[in-house]
Design an enzyme around this catalytic site. Structure first.
Site, short mmCIF file in Angstrom:
data_model
loop_
_atom_site.label_atom_id
_atom_site.label_comp_id
_atom_site.label_asym_id
_atom_site.label_seq_id
_atom_site.Cartn_x
_atom_site.Cartn_y
_atom_site.Cartn_z
N GLU A 289 0.88 -1.23 -0.11
CA GLU A 289 0.15 -0.02 0.18
C GLU A 289 1.33 1.31 -0.07
OE1 GLU A 289 -2.35 0.24 3.08
OE2 GLU A 289 -3.58 -1.50 3.00
N LYS A 341 -15.60 4.14 5.37
CA LYS A 341 -14.21 3.62 6.22
C LYS A 341 -14.13 4.70 7.13
CE LYS A 341 -9.67 2.75 5.24
NZ LYS A 341 -8.66 3.09 4.84
#
Length: 367
Positions: A289, A341
């Site tokens: 990531e 999120k």
């Protein structure tokens, strides 16, 4: 014939030409083979450069307005994105990936790790989520847990779960195609500056040591989530924004003979130094990531995020100062903004695309 077979065949031809040239030149009978040798060399080199695909994109699903899985896979393909990371085995996503030729990191949630310390459960997981889709889906890595920390309740289960998943993969005779690993974040480092002093913290060593030894023994990489954004916003008085965005005009940190012009390289090489000190100097790192938010916090803007993503894509082709010339396999976070999120406001704004599939940034290529 896949790319690996093509490369092997080309290398075979290359070696044949090379040794033929050496033999004939030694006898001074075929000097005209030198141009052929050079032509073969540049042809192979050009193929490797244009065919190399080091950048993928993470596909998070924490949104109530995201496109269908089929639309997502089509967008990956039309955008030239050849690698995807997902965080758990969604059957609809796996079905959509069939025949797409997109390489996949498939994750196992931290909450499922304890159950996979049972060998039978691991076998069932591999059957349901890997064997039922292979080879239509091109699995590359299984990420057993994400950013588990030494003090977490799941920490004790990571390596045993990895072992059981590997055993099940081996039983399916897929151990050469699919590597079993886990993803960490940069907080496991006790020291990261300068990069050559990188080392795991005392508290992390007992957790990470059996994991990296497992990876080293099985030829699998360590996945690391690398975010210069958080390093910069956590210490803006000592870290400049250009250093975090790959826009510094020259070397910012001189570490012995190595000069660092960006924070991404410094963080990555600090992990390589830590692996060296832990006794696994040849363990590969995959950046699983890396991203920059477009709004919601300090330095979070469309301009900064676009600059970061474009510069990262261009940068990973050349490696770090410590690993010069070795392309970095990296996954951008993330494909879409995710409106469900949790956490800080920035967490909902890491997408390369809006949920309506419109791009937020002008990105010329992901390859």
């Amino acid at each position: 014939m896949d790319n690996t077979e093509i490369s092997i065949e080309l290398v075979s031809h290359f070696l044949f030409i090379f040794f033929s040239m050496a033999f004939f030149n030694a006898k001074n009978t075929k000097p005209f083979l030198a141009p052929i040798f050079l032509l073969g060399f540049f042809f192979i080199s050009g193929l490797e450069l244009t065919g190399a695909q080091s950048v993928g994109v993470c596909n998070g699903r924490l949104g109530n307005n995201l496109p269908s899985d089929g639309e997502v896979v089509a967008l990956y393909k039309s955008s030239g994105i050849g690698r995807m990371r997902i965080y758990e085995p969604y059957p609809s996503t796996l079905d959509a990936l069939r025949g797409s030729n997109i390489e996949l990191i498939i994750g196992i949630l931290n909450s499922n790790l304890q159950g996979l310390t049972d060998a039978a459960a691991a076998t069932t997981w591999v059957q349901n989520n890997i064997r039922n889709y292979w080879p239509d889906v091109k699995f590359k890595y299984i990420a057993v847990g994400n950013e588990v920390h030494p003090g977490d309740s799941e920490a004790q289960y990571v390596q045993p779960a990895m072992q059981n998943i590997l055993n099940a993969i081996t039983a399916a005779n897929l151990q050469d195609q699919i590597k079993v690993t886990t993803a960490i974040d940069t907080t496991l480092l006790g020291n990261s500056f300068p990069p050559s002093a990188g080392s795991f913290s005392d508290s992390a060593s007992s957790y990470i040591t059996p994991i990296i030894n497992f990876l080293n023994n099985n030829g699998a990489p360590l996945l690391v989530n690398v975010y210069p954004y958080f390093s910069y916003t956590g210490n803006p008085s000592q870290i400049s924004l250009p250093y975090a965005l790959f826009t510094s005009p020259g070397v910012v940190v001189q570490d012995g003979s190595l000069g660092y012009q960006n924070l991404f390289d410094a963080l990555l090489d600090a992990h390589y130094s830590a692996l060296e000190k832990a006794g696994v100097p040849n363990l590969k790192i995959v950046v699983s990531e890396s991203g920059w938010p477009s709004e919601g916090g300090d330095a979070a803007s469309v301009d900064n995020a676009g600059t970061y993503y474009n510069n990262l894509i261009n940068h990973v082709k050349g490696g770090t100062p410590k690993k010069q010339g070795q392309a970095i396999e990296a996954y951008l976070f993330a494909m879409f903004d995710e409106n469900q999120k949790g956490g800080a406001a920035i967490e909902q704004h890491f997408g390369l695309f809006l949920p309506n599939k419109q791009p937020k940034y002008q990105i010329s290529t992901f390859g």
